[in-house]
Design a protein around this motif. Structure first.
Motif, PDB file in Angstrom:
ATOM      1  N   GLN A 191       6.284  10.248  73.808  1.00 23.95           N
ATOM      2  CA  GLN A 191       6.133   9.435  72.601  1.00 23.95           C
ATOM      3  C   GLN A 191       4.659   9.431  72.175  1.00 23.95           C
ATOM      4  OE1 GLN A 191       8.543   7.778  70.936  1.00 23.95           O
ATOM      5  NE2 GLN A 191      10.229   8.167  72.351  1.00 23.95           N
ATOM      6  N   SER A 192       4.445   9.160  70.910  1.00 21.37           N
ATOM      7  CA  SER A 192       3.063   9.040  70.425  1.00 21.37           C
ATOM      8  C   SER A 192       2.410   7.821  71.064  1.00 21.37           C
ATOM      9  CB  SER A 192       3.058   8.874  68.905  1.00 21.37           C
ATOM     10  OG  SER A 192       3.641   7.625  68.587  1.00 21.37           O
ATOM     11  N   VAL A 193       1.092   7.818  71.101  1.00 18.62           N
ATOM     12  CA  VAL A 193       0.390   6.698  71.726  1.00 18.62           C
ATOM     13  C   VAL A 193       0.651   5.405  70.968  1.00 18.62           C
ATOM     14  CG1 VAL A 193      -1.803   7.044  70.505  1.00 18.62           C
ATOM     15  CG2 VAL A 193      -1.797   5.980  72.750  1.00 18.62           C
ATOM     16  N   GLU A 194       0.868   5.509  69.664  1.00 20.92           N
ATOM     17  CA  GLU A 194       1.140   4.291  68.888  1.00 20.92           C
ATOM     18  C   GLU A 194       2.454   3.656  69.340  1.00 20.92           C
ATOM     19  OE1 GLU A 194       0.416   7.255  67.663  1.00 20.92           O
ATOM     20  OE2 GLU A 194      -1.364   7.082  66.380  1.00 20.92           O
ATOM     21  N   MET A 195       3.469   4.490  69.523  1.00 19.34           N
ATOM     22  CA  MET A 195       4.765   3.958  69.969  1.00 19.34           C
ATOM     23  C   MET A 195       4.677   3.453  71.405  1.00 19.34           C
ATOM     24  SD  MET A 195       7.008   4.062  67.490  1.00 19.34           S
ATOM     25  CE  MET A 195       8.704   4.379  68.012  1.00 19.34           C
ATOM     26  N   ILE A 196       3.892   4.135  72.225  1.00 18.10           N
ATOM     27  CA  ILE A 196       3.715   3.678  73.605  1.00 18.10           C
ATOM     28  C   ILE A 196       3.090   2.282  73.611  1.00 18.10           C
ATOM     29  CG2 ILE A 196       2.415   4.077  75.739  1.00 18.10           C
ATOM     30  CD1 ILE A 196       2.754   7.110  75.182  1.00 18.10           C
TER      31      ILE A 196
END
Lengths: 130, 279
Positions: free
Chosen positions: A4-9
């Motif tokens: 997942q992207s870091v934003e979603m993480i």
């Protein structure tokens, strides 16, 4: 499974610390995470289900304006609106947990997750029980 | 591909006899491709001496910035090729939501912080916004992605036909995790580091120090080891050493973490001038 992207993480990490129920969906509307408070309103546990697709979510819960009426049509679903129109939505709804037919009156806030390059990554729904 | 650190220190340069073995310069790494092309990773204070060792006749150099914190760009104004009219310099790095890479760099490379304006350097300068995705620089295949660190921050994976390198010098993948790591899908930086030959990764703190610095964007040595293990890397190079840790303390701290974690891959703390040949 791709990372997942870091934003979603980071959204997931935040959700895991909150008291309010939070569901995180990807751009397809699949719930990729829901926190422990959300397990209560969905009636299932994330550890057991993992991600939940939109159709499976429909089998778990139903949102409606009026408990006597049918579920919202697609155009009025807050999470879908947040994803498709890339805008926040705040709504009052009746939530029917289909497993035990319990109805909860909730307010819910849904908003898109958009990165600094203006790319839509998913959406978040937060439920406020009344 | 050869990988040579010229600066391995985090946050602040820490020169002096107590740090002479590993070096006191801030983040800067030279990557030399099979055809002699040069990539420079970050522009900390190490970039000055890196420039002195560039091969004569080199006409192009590419600088990949992970982010614009001062310890990663402070050497940029002292990078010799910027002042060489015969040199082509490409700087790659992240924009922010509201400012271009050029506008962000101008905040440093302009008075009152620096006497020379970025637009006045005599080299042929090109700036490239690095978003997430893949691009090529000569024989180098580069993959970039945002990673967990305050402000827009990229990690890079660099591959040639000879080998692969991941560079995540400032990275706190354990931020907010109740257990770390949980799984690859939910771990910042995993895709960049997966199965690389060499991983240069933030290892600024000990486990005992970390609670005082949660959210500052850095990893413990234990977390760097756990991350490397999960990603299946072949060789871990702990990087971004704390400026307050002298050589003896650095070796003791990393040695203790390695003894505790017992990795099945080599762990070599980054040191200025120590070259890694890939494969």
């Amino acid at each position: 499974m791709a990372q997942q992207s870091v934003e979603m993480i980071l959204v997931r990490q935040l959700a895991s610390y909150l008291f309010v129920p939070v569901i995180v969906v990807d751009t397809t509307g699949t719930a990729v995470f829901y926190n422990e408070p959300a397990e209560r309103i969905l009636g299932v546990r994330f550890e057991e289900t993992g991600r939940i697709g939109p159709e499976e979510a429909d089998r778990l819960i139903e949102l409606s304006d009026d408990p006597a009426a049918g579920p919202d049509d697609a155009g009025r679903r807050p999470m879908l609106t947040a994803l498709q129109q890339r805008r926040p939505v705040h709504a009052r709804r009746w939530l029917l947990r289909r497993g035990d037919r319990v109805r909860l009156q909730v307010e819910l806030t849904a908003f898109p997750v958009i990165d600094q390059e203006d790319r839509l990554l998913g959406a978040v729904a937060m439920f406020w029980e009344r | 591909m050869k990988v040579t650190p010229y600066g391995v220190r985090g946050s602040l340069a820490a020169p002096g006899p107590a740090t002479a073995r590993y070096g006191g310069n801030t983040s800067c790494v030279r990557v030399t491709g099979p055809d002699g092309a040069v990539l420079v990773l970050d522009a900390g204070t190490g970039i000055r001496s890196l420039a002195l060792e560039l091969p004569p006749g080199l006409s192009r150099v590419d600088v990949l910035l992970t982010h614009l914190h001062m310890d990663h760009i402070i050497g940029l104004g002292f990078f010799g090729p910027l002042y060489n009219p015969g040199m082509e310099v490409h700087i790659w790095g992240p924009a922010s939501a509201t400012l271009s890479l050029e506008a962000r760099l101008r905040r440093y490379l302009a008075p009152p912080l620096f006497p020379v304006l970025l637009r006045d350097v005599p080299c042929r300068l090109e700036l490239h916004h690095t978003g997430r995705g893949r691009f090529s620089i000569g024989a180098f295949r580069v993959r970039a992605a945002r990673i967990c660190h305050p402000g827009p921050t990229m990690g890079y994976r660099i591959e040639t036909d000879q080998g692969s390198l991941a560079y995540l010098p400032d990275h706190e993948p354990a931020l907010g995790a109740r257990r770390f790591p949980i799984d690859a899908e939910w771990t910042s930086g995993f895709d960049l580091a997966q199965k690389v030959d060499l991983l240069l990764h933030d290892a600024q703190y000990t486990r005992e120090e970390y609670p005082r610095y949660v959210g500052w964007g850095h990893s413990t040595m234990h977390d760097a080891l756990a991350f490397a293990r999960m990603a299946g890397v072949k060789h871990l190079v702990p990087f971004h050493h704390d400026p307050g840790r002298d050589d003896a303390a650095l070796e003791a701290a990393i040695g203790a973490a390695v003894a505790d974690m017992d990795p099945d891959f080599p762990v070599t703390p980054a040191a200025e001038g120590r070259t890694f040949d890939l494969p």
